[in-house]
Design a protein around this motif. Structure first.
Motif, PDB file in Angstrom:
ATOM      1  N   PRO A 308      -4.419   2.219 -10.195  1.00  0.00           N
ATOM      2  CA  PRO A 308      -2.826   2.971  -9.052  1.00  0.00           C
ATOM      3  C   PRO A 308      -2.350   1.121  -8.514  1.00  0.00           C
ATOM      4  O   PRO A 308      -2.926   0.685  -8.050  1.00  0.00           O
ATOM      5  CB  PRO A 308      -3.467   3.222  -8.296  1.00  0.00           C
ATOM      6  N   GLU A 309      -1.664   1.078  -9.641  1.00  0.00           N
ATOM      7  CA  GLU A 309      -1.135  -0.592  -9.310  1.00  0.00           C
ATOM      8  C   GLU A 309      -0.228  -0.820  -7.425  1.00  0.00           C
ATOM      9  O   GLU A 309      -0.637  -1.917  -7.333  1.00  0.00           O
ATOM     10  CB  GLU A 309       0.658  -0.583  -9.753  1.00  0.00           C
ATOM     11  N   GLU A 310      -0.105   1.010  -7.175  1.00  0.00           N
ATOM     12  CA  GLU A 310       0.686   0.901  -6.162  1.00  0.00           C
ATOM     13  C   GLU A 310      -0.445   0.429  -5.168  1.00  0.00           C
ATOM     14  O   GLU A 310      -0.022  -0.549  -3.883  1.00  0.00           O
ATOM     15  CB  GLU A 310       1.333   2.318  -5.262  1.00  0.00           C
ATOM     16  N   PHE A 311      -1.678   0.748  -4.874  1.00  0.00           N
ATOM     17  CA  PHE A 311      -2.776   0.612  -4.089  1.00  0.00           C
ATOM     18  C   PHE A 311      -3.295  -0.515  -3.836  1.00  0.00           C
ATOM     19  O   PHE A 311      -3.074  -1.745  -2.909  1.00  0.00           O
ATOM     20  CB  PHE A 311      -4.098   1.308  -3.985  1.00  0.00           C
ATOM     21  N   PHE A 312      -3.109  -1.443  -5.138  1.00  0.00           N
ATOM     22  CA  PHE A 312      -3.242  -3.021  -4.793  1.00  0.00           C
ATOM     23  C   PHE A 312      -1.994  -3.631  -4.957  1.00  0.00           C
ATOM     24  O   PHE A 312      -2.321  -4.241  -3.911  1.00  0.00           O
ATOM     25  CB  PHE A 312      -3.792  -3.184  -6.779  1.00  0.00           C
ATOM     26  N   LYS A 313      -1.198  -3.127  -4.292  1.00  0.00           N
ATOM     27  CA  LYS A 313       0.576  -3.958  -4.137  1.00  0.00           C
ATOM     28  C   LYS A 313       0.403  -3.550  -2.418  1.00  0.00           C
ATOM     29  O   LYS A 313       0.070  -4.571  -1.491  1.00  0.00           O
ATOM     30  CB  LYS A 313       1.503  -3.308  -5.198  1.00  0.00           C
ATOM     31  N   MET A 314      -0.297  -2.507  -1.936  1.00  0.00           N
ATOM     32  CA  MET A 314       0.391  -2.222  -0.644  1.00  0.00           C
ATOM     33  C   MET A 314      -1.101  -2.685  -0.067  1.00  0.00           C
ATOM     34  O   MET A 314      -0.845  -3.225   1.546  1.00  0.00           O
ATOM     35  CB  MET A 314       0.498  -1.025  -0.303  1.00  0.00           C
ATOM     36  N   LYS A 315      -2.698  -2.403  -0.326  1.00  0.00           N
ATOM     37  CA  LYS A 315      -3.509  -2.380  -0.038  1.00  0.00           C
ATOM     38  C   LYS A 315      -4.332  -3.417  -0.201  1.00  0.00           C
ATOM     39  O   LYS A 315      -5.367  -4.328   1.124  1.00  0.00           O
ATOM     40  CB  LYS A 315      -4.110  -0.654   0.040  1.00  0.00           C
ATOM     41  N   VAL A 316      -4.605  -3.075  -1.233  1.00  0.00           N
ATOM     42  CA  VAL A 316      -5.425  -4.330  -1.708  1.00  0.00           C
ATOM     43  C   VAL A 316      -4.851  -6.468  -2.308  1.00  0.00           C
ATOM     44  O   VAL A 316      -5.638  -6.569  -1.033  1.00  0.00           O
ATOM     45  CB  VAL A 316      -6.662  -3.995  -2.617  1.00  0.00           C
ATOM     46  N   LEU A 317      -4.152  -6.096  -2.033  1.00  0.00           N
ATOM     47  CA  LEU A 317      -3.400  -7.300  -2.121  1.00  0.00           C
ATOM     48  C   LEU A 317      -3.233  -8.072  -0.924  1.00  0.00           C
ATOM     49  O   LEU A 317      -3.625  -9.638  -0.809  1.00  0.00           O
ATOM     50  CB  LEU A 317      -1.872  -7.429  -2.642  1.00  0.00           C
ATOM     51  N   PRO A 318      -2.412  -7.816   0.441  1.00  0.00           N
ATOM     52  CA  PRO A 318      -2.994  -8.216   1.176  1.00  0.00           C
ATOM     53  C   PRO A 318      -3.876  -8.996   1.964  1.00  0.00           C
ATOM     54  O   PRO A 318      -4.044  -9.937   2.285  1.00  0.00           O
ATOM     55  CB  PRO A 318      -2.354  -6.828   2.431  1.00  0.00           C
ATOM     56  N   GLU A 319      -4.913  -7.645   1.621  1.00  0.00           N
ATOM     57  CA  GLU A 319      -6.170  -8.272   2.503  1.00  0.00           C
ATOM     58  C   GLU A 319      -6.805  -9.285   1.571  1.00  0.00           C
ATOM     59  O   GLU A 319      -8.038  -9.889   2.897  1.00  0.00           O
ATOM     60  CB  GLU A 319      -7.219  -7.079   2.605  1.00  0.00           C
ATOM     61  N   LEU A 320      -6.649  -9.247   0.802  1.00  0.00           N
ATOM     62  CA  LEU A 320      -7.265 -10.773  -0.687  1.00  0.00           C
ATOM     63  C   LEU A 320      -6.325 -12.020  -0.065  1.00  0.00           C
ATOM     64  O   LEU A 320      -7.204 -12.954   0.193  1.00  0.00           O
ATOM     65  CB  LEU A 320      -7.293 -10.286  -1.749  1.00  0.00           C
ATOM     66  N   ILE A 321      -5.203 -11.779  -0.315  1.00  0.00           N
ATOM     67  CA  ILE A 321      -4.197 -13.067   0.617  1.00  0.00           C
ATOM     68  C   ILE A 321      -4.905 -13.218   2.285  1.00  0.00           C
ATOM     69  O   ILE A 321      -5.013 -14.810   2.136  1.00  0.00           O
ATOM     70  CB  ILE A 321      -3.214 -12.550   0.867  1.00  0.00           C
ATOM     71  N   LYS A 322      -5.379 -12.535   2.618  1.00  0.00           N
ATOM     72  CA  LYS A 322      -5.869 -13.469   3.990  1.00  0.00           C
ATOM     73  C   LYS A 322      -7.205 -14.089   4.141  1.00  0.00           C
ATOM     74  O   LYS A 322      -7.696 -14.758   4.281  1.00  0.00           O
ATOM     75  CB  LYS A 322      -5.914 -11.861   4.812  1.00  0.00           C
ATOM     76  N   SER A 323      -8.243 -13.485   2.957  1.00  0.00           N
ATOM     77  CA  SER A 323      -8.864 -13.955   2.255  1.00  0.00           C
ATOM     78  C   SER A 323      -9.075 -14.975   2.408  1.00  0.00           C
ATOM     79  O   SER A 323     -10.109 -16.261   2.652  1.00  0.00           O
ATOM     80  CB  SER A 323     -10.229 -13.269   1.259  1.00  0.00           C
TER      81      SER A 323
END
Length: 766
Positions: A308-323
């Motif tokens: 799902p594109e939305e999951f990566f945009k809203m959930k995964v992406l912010p966590e990876l950016i912080k990482s």
């Protein structure tokens, strides 16, 4: 719709404050609530509003109040997140995160198999929490009770019947049949014995059957009744065995959702997928050990289009950016970020990715910088020109001076992608300055790539300095000891031929390329020939369009025929004829009438034509003295156009002042093959030291006095001899010769003329 909005507005005006605005109504079924899209008044952020009208559906009020109570108290990632609630005598409002009914996706069949398994896993974890940790029964589990958030995650709602098993007066026992479509979704034991049958069996079996119905619906699209439960149509084979046990008609034989979840989480089972592992590990990515983080990021690289594109945009992406931003993630996390970014819309890319990219380019970590430069092709087309020119390039330019060659190399390669996004000022200023630096790099590969880069971006350089920059760079690379650098320079010169003028090709490029025709490497010699051919074609084409000469055409006096120059001939004779022709052309420019002291020039003699080619050929057989005497002994001008005494006197003065008595020695020095032999019978003459009567400057005749004497002669009719200085004897006496006793030696004539003050003198021309 307007009526509903007005009704809602009037109800809100009479009730407690509710800081949310109602939007469009969402089509929803199988619920006692009406769903609206909404926005938060404070910041305009999205939300959803579940509305219940007490006045119109008062019989289901206990269900609505139970749902309100349980949503406010039940906290779990799989449950719809509640922002605010309001209850009055006329309505109940529940503001939550923005959600969409799962049935929308099921009807459109827009869910991929991996996404369905990921969603079922999330709902199974939530039901396990409700049944085990909260000791409760959901009792209303179906597609109509599940929603999807903005992040694509499946969220559980439908808490109208949620009850604790410890409460004997729970809503589920009394009002279970009031839920819409309860008969269609009820387990077989409840359909036969009512809701009190729950007390006779383990409390979790109701939700087990409901979860089995949910599995059947999401894979098949519809559900007709309990007879369909347990059918394996469209169910993944790996899940069918556990699914059948969920839908067993005997409640004693059903497995609970917790057991179903454990079976699916086994290695190689239906819940063992990268997406599900990602969901479990993304929330605590920052606290993972390096090895755990490495394993987690490796799983992220297995992403497919099914996720799902939305999951990566809203959930995964912010966590990876912080990482990545705060350390730990490194290039692997950055790779996943950029992979997710390719699926985002332009608006999401602009708001979520571009600020991060700018920040990452300022990161001093070389590994991140190199990976960003390698990944530029994935994002350069979506980066605005202003962002690239003003914010990215200043960070990228620091890579040209990095101590690590790999950073300099990747920075140089990125120029070809960035060039279309840079302004003319940046290209012709900062970029060329950095390329001049890499052109002198200690690494031969970087020097070679700089030449290639300049050749490819030549059309973007400023027209005023383009040829100057390219010629300076390429001709310098022609002398590079690295063979591939020289070859790159030759190829670049040939590829950028259109940017050079014909004069540049002839005077600057070809002389620089010619030495490479005998280079030690055959590859260089062959390429040099091809490069020279391309530039020679351009030069020859331009030369063919040029006029035969740039000299202005000779002008003639009216009534006087144009003087013909001596035609050039081959060999030494033609060369000598050219010299004499040039001399006579000098004299031919003195056209027009001579002006006397009193301004009259009607009787002034004209200059006679100089000797033609034949005369020039006879010059070697006569001495300078004989030529001199022949010139001043010429008769006056007549109808035939012969030379006048004035022209003879002018010629005498020219030869005397320019030192032509020593001409023999000078010509000999220029060409030893052309010897002028003075005749042996030449008569010597004594040198006269007495000055000429009419000379006023040390021997040169006074023409004014001579002309006055001629006028007096016409009046008196008497014949008087020519004045001294113009007669044969006077001129002859002024010729210096060698003593007769000594033998005459052949002299070599000096072609180089004496320096004179005239701008057209031969000295400057030579």
């Amino acid at each position: 719709m307007d009526f509903l909005k007005n009704a809602v507005a009037s109800a809100m005006a009479s009730g407690p404050p509710f800081p949310y605005n109602f939007g469009d109504k969402v089509d929803i079924d199988e619920s006692v609530f009406t769903l609206y899209n909404g926005t938060k008044r404070e910041d305009g952020s999205n939300c959803s509003i579940f509305s219940f009208d007490i006045t119109s559906t008062k019989g289901r009020l206990p269900l609505a109040r139970n749902a309100l109570k349980k949503l406010r108290t039940m906290r779990h990632p799989g449950v719809i997140k509640v922002f605010d609630t309001v209850e009055t005598e006329t309505y109940i409002y529940i503001a939550t995160e923005r959600v969409v009914p799962l049935r929308w996706h099921v009807k459109r069949k827009s869910l991929a198999p991996e996404t369905i398994k990921w969603g079922l896993h999330s709902i199974a974890r939530t039901i396990k929490f409700i049944n085990t940790d909260a000791s409760s029964i959901h009792g209303n589990l179906k597609v109509g009770s599940v929603y999807t958030s903005e992040s694509g995650e499946w969220k559980l709602g439908g808490f109208e019947l949620l009850s604790s098993v410890k409460d004997d007066e729970s809503v589920i026992y009394t009002y279970g049949s009031l839920v819409p479509d309860s008969a269609r979704y009820a387990p077989p034991e409840i359909a036969r014995g009512g809701w009190d049958a729950i007390k006779k069996n383990p409390h979790s079996v109701v939700d087990s059957f409901g979860f089995g119905v949910l599995v059947s619906e999401v894979f098949n699209g519809d559900y007709s009744g309990s007879d369909q439960a347990g059918q394996t149509k469209n169910i993944p084979p790996i899940m069918q065995s556990s699914y059948k046990r969920l839908c067993n008609a005997n409640p004693k034989a059903r497995i609970n959702v917790s057991a179903f979840l454990d079976q699916g989480n086994r290695t190689g089972a239906f819940f063992d997928s990268p997406l599900i592992k990602l969901t479990e590990g993304i929330d605590n990515l920052g606290v993972k050990t390096p090895d755990e983080r490495e394993e987690f990021l490796n799983d992220l690289n297995q992403l497919t289009d099914d996720f799902p594109e939305e999951f990566f945009k809203m959930k995964v992406l912010p966590e990876l950016i912080k990482s990545v931003e705060f350390g730990g993630g490194g290039p692997k996390a950055l790779a996943v970020i950029l992979k997710i970014a390719t699926k985002l819309s332009n608006d999401d890319f602009e708001t979520r990715i571009i600020p991060v990219i700018v920040k990452f380019f300022g990161n001093p970590d070389r590994a991140i910088r190199v990976y960003l430069l390698d990944s530029l092709p994935l994002m350069i087309d979506r980066l605005p020109q202003k962002i690239v020119n003003d914010k990215l390039f200043p960070h990228i330019a620091t890579g040209f001076t990095d101590v690590q060659p790999v950073v300099r190399e990747q920075t140089l390669k990125s120029v070809l992608l960035l060039i279309t996004k840079l302004s003319d000022r940046t290209i012709n200023g900062e970029l060329l300055k950095q390329l001049a630096r890499t052109a002198n790099d200690e690494q031969p590969g970087i020097r070679t790539n700089t030449t290639i880069c300049l050749g490819k971006i030549a059309k973007y350089l400023g027209t005023s300095s383009r040829s100057k920059v390219l010629i300076a760079a390429f001709t310098r690379s022609l002398r590079d000891p690295f063979v591939h650098a020289r070859n790159a320079a030759l190829m670049a010169l040939a590829a950028t031929n259109e940017h050079f003028t014909e004069e540049d090709c002839a005077t600057r490029i070809l002389p620089a390329v010619c030495p490479l025709l005998i280079d030690k490497e055959k590859m260089i010699r062959d390429q040099a020939n091809r490069t020279i051919d391309s530039h020679l074609q351009k030069v020859r084409k331009a030369a063919s369009a040029m006029p035969d000469t740039a000299l202005p055409p000779q002008q003639t006096t009216e009534g006087q025929p144009a003087r013909m120059g001596t035609p050039q001939q081959s060999g030494s004779a033609g060369w000598a004829g050219w010299a004499i022709s040039s001399f006579t052309n000098k004299l031919s420019t003195a056209a027009g009438d001579m002006q006397t002291a009193n301004g009259s020039g009607a009787n002034t003699p004209k200059l006679s034509p100089s000797p033609g080619p034949d005369n020039s050929r006879r010059l070697p057989s006569a001495s300078a003295s004989s030529l001199h005497r022949q010139a001043i002994s010429s008769p006056p001008p007549n109808a035939s156009g012969t030379s006048s005494p004035g022209a003879a006197a002018l010629a005498d003065a020219f030869f005397q002042d320019d030192g032509f008595e020593d001409a023999g020695d000078a010509w000999g020095e220029m060409n030893e093959d052309d010897e002028f032999v003075r005749p042996a019978s030449h008569t010597t003459a004594k040198v006269s030291t007495k000055p000429a009567p009419f000379a006023d400057d040390g021997g040169e005749p006074d023409f004014a006095m001579w002309l006055e004497a001629q006028a007096q002669k016409k009046k008196t009719g008497s014949s008087k001899p020519l004045p001294k200085g113009l007669s044969k004897s006077t001129t002859a006496k002024r010729i210096v010769t060698k003593p007769a006793a000594k033998p005459v030696v052949a002299k070599k004539l000096d072609m180089k003329p004496k320096e004179v003050e005239d701008d057209d003198a031969w000295g400057e021309g030579w």
